[in-house]
Design a protein around this motif. Structure first.
Motif, PDB file in Angstrom:
ATOM      1  N   GLY A 163      18.892  11.249   3.363  1.00 38.84           N
ATOM      2  CA  GLY A 163      17.806  10.322   3.070  1.00 38.84           C
ATOM      3  C   GLY A 163      16.481  10.983   3.383  1.00 38.84           C
ATOM      4  N   VAL A 164      15.513  10.154   3.695  1.00 42.86           N
ATOM      5  CA  VAL A 164      14.163  10.666   3.982  1.00 42.86           C
ATOM      6  C   VAL A 164      13.702  10.085   5.319  1.00 42.86           C
ATOM      7  N   SER A 165      12.705  10.735   5.909  1.00 44.18           N
ATOM      8  CA  SER A 165      12.235  10.269   7.215  1.00 44.18           C
ATOM      9  C   SER A 165      11.596   8.885   7.138  1.00 44.18           C
ATOM     10  N   MET A 166      10.983   8.548   5.970  1.00 40.07           N
ATOM     11  CA  MET A 166      10.208   7.297   5.899  1.00 40.07           C
ATOM     12  C   MET A 166      11.065   6.057   6.128  1.00 40.07           C
ATOM     13  N   THR A 167      12.304   6.089   5.663  1.00 41.96           N
ATOM     14  CA  THR A 167      13.184   4.937   5.879  1.00 41.96           C
ATOM     15  C   THR A 167      13.351   4.707   7.379  1.00 41.96           C
ATOM     16  N   ALA A 168      13.567   5.809   8.096  1.00 39.98           N
ATOM     17  CA  ALA A 168      13.767   5.708   9.540  1.00 39.98           C
ATOM     18  C   ALA A 168      12.471   5.307  10.248  1.00 39.98           C
ATOM     19  N   THR A 225      20.403   1.064   1.635  1.00 40.45           N
ATOM     20  CA  THR A 225      20.940   2.077   0.716  1.00 40.45           C
ATOM     21  C   THR A 225      19.749   2.834   0.127  1.00 40.45           C
ATOM     22  N   VAL A 226      19.942   4.112  -0.171  1.00 44.74           N
ATOM     23  CA  VAL A 226      18.834   4.928  -0.685  1.00 44.74           C
ATOM     24  C   VAL A 226      19.285   5.655  -1.949  1.00 44.74           C
ATOM     25  N   SER A 227      18.645   5.339  -3.060  1.00 44.76           N
ATOM     26  CA  SER A 227      19.038   5.959  -4.333  1.00 44.76           C
ATOM     27  C   SER A 227      18.334   7.307  -4.468  1.00 44.76           C
ATOM     28  N   THR A 266      14.509   1.919  -2.975  1.00 45.54           N
ATOM     29  CA  THR A 266      14.552   2.424  -4.340  1.00 45.54           C
ATOM     30  C   THR A 266      13.281   3.187  -4.677  1.00 45.54           C
ATOM     31  N   ALA A 267      12.717   3.847  -3.667  1.00 45.10           N
ATOM     32  CA  ALA A 267      11.502   4.635  -3.884  1.00 45.10           C
ATOM     33  C   ALA A 267      11.696   5.644  -5.025  1.00 45.10           C
ATOM     34  N   GLN A 268      12.925   6.155  -5.166  1.00 41.96           N
ATOM     35  CA  GLN A 268      13.202   7.133  -6.220  1.00 41.96           C
ATOM     36  C   GLN A 268      14.056   6.528  -7.342  1.00 41.96           C
ATOM     37  N   GLY A 269      14.381   5.251  -7.216  1.00 42.03           N
ATOM     38  CA  GLY A 269      15.395   4.680  -8.095  1.00 42.03           C
ATOM     39  C   GLY A 269      14.873   3.813  -9.225  1.00 42.03           C
ATOM     40  N   SER A 282       0.800  -1.227   0.000  1.00 42.64           N
ATOM     41  CA  SER A 282       0.000   0.000   0.000  1.00 42.64           C
ATOM     42  C   SER A 282       0.831   1.276   0.000  1.00 42.64           C
ATOM     43  N   SER A 283       2.109   1.188   0.342  1.00 40.46           N
ATOM     44  CA  SER A 283       2.990   2.362   0.232  1.00 40.46           C
ATOM     45  C   SER A 283       4.443   1.899   0.289  1.00 40.46           C
ATOM     46  N   GLY A 284       5.333   2.801  -0.094  1.00 45.15           N
ATOM     47  CA  GLY A 284       6.761   2.488   0.013  1.00 45.15           C
ATOM     48  C   GLY A 284       7.141   2.227   1.466  1.00 45.15           C
ATOM     49  N   THR A 285       6.616   3.051   2.360  1.00 43.30           N
ATOM     50  CA  THR A 285       6.926   2.900   3.781  1.00 43.30           C
ATOM     51  C   THR A 285       6.410   1.557   4.301  1.00 43.30           C
ATOM     52  N   ALA A 286       5.204   1.168   3.868  1.00 45.01           N
ATOM     53  CA  ALA A 286       4.646  -0.130   4.271  1.00 45.01           C
ATOM     54  C   ALA A 286       5.563  -1.257   3.806  1.00 45.01           C
ATOM     55  N   PHE A 338      10.210  -0.287  -3.393  1.00 39.07           N
ATOM     56  CA  PHE A 338       9.864   0.824  -4.286  1.00 39.07           C
ATOM     57  C   PHE A 338       8.598   1.508  -3.791  1.00 39.07           C
ATOM     58  N   SER A 339       8.435   2.771  -4.175  1.00 40.27           N
ATOM     59  CA  SER A 339       7.197   3.493  -3.891  1.00 40.27           C
ATOM     60  C   SER A 339       6.556   3.882  -5.216  1.00 40.27           C
ATOM     61  N   THR A 340       5.220   3.830  -5.269  1.00 35.77           N
ATOM     62  CA  THR A 340       4.501   4.344  -6.440  1.00 35.77           C
ATOM     63  C   THR A 340       3.535   5.437  -5.994  1.00 35.77           C
ATOM     64  N   GLN A 341       3.941   6.155  -4.963  1.00 31.87           N
ATOM     65  CA  GLN A 341       3.190   7.321  -4.514  1.00 31.87           C
ATOM     66  C   GLN A 341       3.151   8.326  -5.677  1.00 31.87           C
ATOM     67  N   GLU A 342       2.149   9.157  -5.689  1.00 31.91           N
ATOM     68  CA  GLU A 342       1.908  10.112  -6.782  1.00 31.91           C
ATOM     69  C   GLU A 342       3.176  10.793  -7.333  1.00 31.91           C
ATOM     70  N   PHE A 343       4.093  11.163  -6.449  1.00 27.22           N
ATOM     71  CA  PHE A 343       5.235  11.973  -6.898  1.00 27.22           C
ATOM     72  C   PHE A 343       6.429  11.136  -7.365  1.00 27.22           C
ATOM     73  N   LYS A 344       6.295   9.829  -7.358  1.00 26.59           N
ATOM     74  CA  LYS A 344       7.409   8.988  -7.777  1.00 26.59           C
ATOM     75  C   LYS A 344       7.319   8.736  -9.286  1.00 26.59           C
ATOM     76  N   LEU A 345       8.283   8.000  -9.819  1.00 28.47           N
ATOM     77  CA  LEU A 345       8.347   7.851 -11.278  1.00 28.47           C
ATOM     78  C   LEU A 345       7.140   7.109 -11.853  1.00 28.47           C
ATOM     79  N   GLU A 371      -1.203   6.197  -4.222  1.00 34.04           N
ATOM     80  CA  GLU A 371      -0.392   5.674  -3.123  1.00 34.04           C
ATOM     81  C   GLU A 371      -0.028   4.245  -3.517  1.00 34.04           C
ATOM     82  N   GLY A 372       1.071   3.746  -3.008  1.00 36.41           N
ATOM     83  CA  GLY A 372       1.412   2.352  -3.289  1.00 36.41           C
ATOM     84  C   GLY A 372       2.902   2.110  -3.335  1.00 36.41           C
ATOM     85  N   GLY A 373       3.239   0.861  -3.554  1.00 35.34           N
ATOM     86  CA  GLY A 373       4.644   0.487  -3.652  1.00 35.34           C
ATOM     87  C   GLY A 373       4.748  -0.995  -3.959  1.00 35.34           C
TER      88      GLY A 373
HETATM   89  C1  PLP Z   1       8.776   8.373  -1.107  1.00 36.99           C
HETATM   90  C2  PLP Z   1       9.847   7.674  -0.402  1.00 36.99           C
HETATM   91  C3  PLP Z   1       9.566   6.702   0.577  1.00 36.99           C
HETATM   92  C4  PLP Z   1       8.194   6.416   1.070  1.00 36.99           C
HETATM   93  O1  PLP Z   1       7.291   6.027   0.113  1.00 36.99           O
HETATM   94  P1  PLP Z   1       5.712   6.206   0.376  1.00 36.99           P
HETATM   95  O2  PLP Z   1       5.092   5.442  -0.725  1.00 36.99           O
HETATM   96  O3  PLP Z   1       5.420   7.655   0.329  1.00 36.99           O
HETATM   97  O4  PLP Z   1       5.415   5.608   1.722  1.00 36.99           O
HETATM   98  C5  PLP Z   1      10.626   6.022   1.143  1.00 36.99           C
HETATM   99  N1  PLP Z   1      11.895   6.274   0.790  1.00 36.99           N
HETATM  100  C6  PLP Z   1      12.211   7.203  -0.145  1.00 36.99           C
HETATM  101  C7  PLP Z   1      13.635   7.404  -0.514  1.00 36.99           C
HETATM  102  C8  PLP Z   1      11.198   7.954  -0.751  1.00 36.99           C
HETATM  103  O5  PLP Z   1      11.525   8.870  -1.664  1.00 36.99           O
END
Ligand code: PLP
Length: 384
Positions: free
Chosen positions: A86-91, A131-133, A159-162, A60-64, A181-188, A193-195
């Motif tokens: 990096g981003v807060s979601m990884t943590a 690792t975070v791309s 690889t949310a952005q990779g 349901s999300s990259g974080t999930a 991976f993340s497929t949230q609206e702002f990703k590639l 929402e999703g991943g």
């Molecule tokens: C967007 C993002 C996430 C989280 O993904 P969500 O789908 O928003 O939960 C995690 N890590 C990185 C590097 C991101 O860019």
């Protein structure tokens, strides 16, 4: 009047007419719209085929996906290495799985981990290296993979952005034991929402899938055998995912054309691109340039000036700094191992943050707006 945020760093994903038509057909014809829909299974097989990986789980999300994965890999109290850039979601995912975040420094010119830094900060409780791309730049290579193997660390690629970046002939997200991976609206690729999670380890993949399906056990045909959460991707989102995946090559090509337009427009500035000494195929997520020869603090002001003229950079927009400064992580940043001679010991990441300029290439950015953006960036930099 010029729209003051004509180059926002994020934007709504483009949806083709055929994607919408297909969604309607799917909604009409599918057996279910829930996470148990056949569409989810189709999407998962399409992902596995696309990446030539043995196992893919839609989530349901990259974080999930990160949380579901870490929940299989660590016990409460285990340590997980993550980059300070990096981003807060990884943590968040590490903490949700009961892990302890341990920060590391990146290499001088890439988002890959600095191996000396890993060596210094890991302990006998460290189980996983994340690792975070960032912005689609490579964050892993064969040296890091061998180091992790020797050190008994499992490599999890965030690889949310990779999506779509290739380095040493392989896709980001397929090199470690697992890629999230993340497929949230702002990703590639966007499903709103999703991943999804890819892994080479089929038994790990099955456990991740059961976890995101509330612990439902295929073997026992029932709930209650194990812990889980409802992290399923719905049938509706999977329909979008199937279409997005088919458009992936086009989407990458368009982003690459946009990052190239920024690169060409700003070539007179002699700014080095991130990871310019590596051989890789960038997915065009965003362009990262380094403004060198500045005093500490200058970059921050330049990014603010750019924001005021409508060119948004991620770093300014999200107040992105080194993540150990986030208040919710500060209790993990006081460890004595992060200090050497009273200095916080992330020199490469600190310097990088003092230089980085991120420029957007998402679906909402047009080539015309990039032309205007180039003029604005040149004005601001030349006046500096
Ligand atoms: C967007 C993002 C996430 C989280 O993904 P969500 O789908 O928003 O939960 C995690 N890590 C990185 C590097 C991101 O860019």
């Amino acid at each position: 009047m010029q729209n003051t945020n004509f180059l926002d760093c994020v934007g709504k994903a483009h949806r083709s007419d055929s994607e919408i038509a297909r969604l309607q057909t799917h909604i009409r014809e599918t057996n279910l719209l829930s996470g148990d829909s056949d569409l989810v299974t189709h999407y998962e097989s399409a992902l596995a085929t696309h990446f030539q990986m043995p196992h893919a789980t839609a989530v349901s999300s990259g974080t999930a996906g990160l949380h579901a994965t870490l929940a299989q890999l660590i016990q409460p109290g285990d340590e997980v290495l993550l980059p300070v850039i990096g981003v807060s979601m990884t943590a968040i995912a590490i903490l949700a799985a009961g892990g302890i975040p341990v920060f590391y420094d990146c290499q001088p010119d890439s988002f890959k981990p600095d191996i000396d830094s890993l060596e210094r900060f890991r302990s006998d409780k460290t189980r996983v290296l994340i690792t975070v791309s960032m912005w689609g730049y490579p964050a892993i290579d064969s040296k890091i993979i061998s180091y992790a193997k020797q050190s008994n660390l499992i490599v999890l690629e965030d690889t949310a952005q990779g999506f779509g970046t290739k380095h040493e002939g392989e896709w980001e997200g397929t090199r470690g034991q697992v890629g999230c991976f993340s497929t949230q609206e702002f990703k590639l690729l966007s499903t709103g929402e999703g991943g999804f999670v890819l892994t080479h380890d089929i038994s790990l993949g099955q456990r991740i899938r059961e976890f995101v399906h509330l612990g439902f056990s295929k073997k026992h045909m029932g709930f209650g055998h194990q812990m889980g959460l409802n992290y399923r991707l719905s049938g509706i989102q999977s329909s979008l995912g199937i279409s997005q995946l088919e458009q992936a090559e086009d989407k990458i090509r368009i982003r690459q054309a946009k990052t190239q337009a920024w690169r060409d427009g700003l070539s007179s500035c002699k700014m080095a691109e991130m990871s310019q000494n590596l051989q890789f195929q960038h997915n065009g997520y965003a362009l990262c340039l380094r403004m060198s020869g500045l005093k500490p603090g200058d970059a921050k002001m330049i990014r603010k000036e750019l924001f005021d003229v409508g060119v948004h950079t991620d770093i300014h927009r999200y107040k992105q700094g080194l993540i150990h400064h986030f208040p919710f992580l500060s209790q993990y940043a006081h460890d004595a191992r992060y200090k050497r001679n009273d200095q916080l010991d992330f020199p490469n990441s600190t310097q990088l943050m003092d230089e980085l300029l991120t420029l957007p290439a998402h679906d909402g950015v047009s080539l015309i707006s990039i032309n205007t953006g180039v003029e604005k960036v040149l004005q601001v930099l030349n006046a500096w």
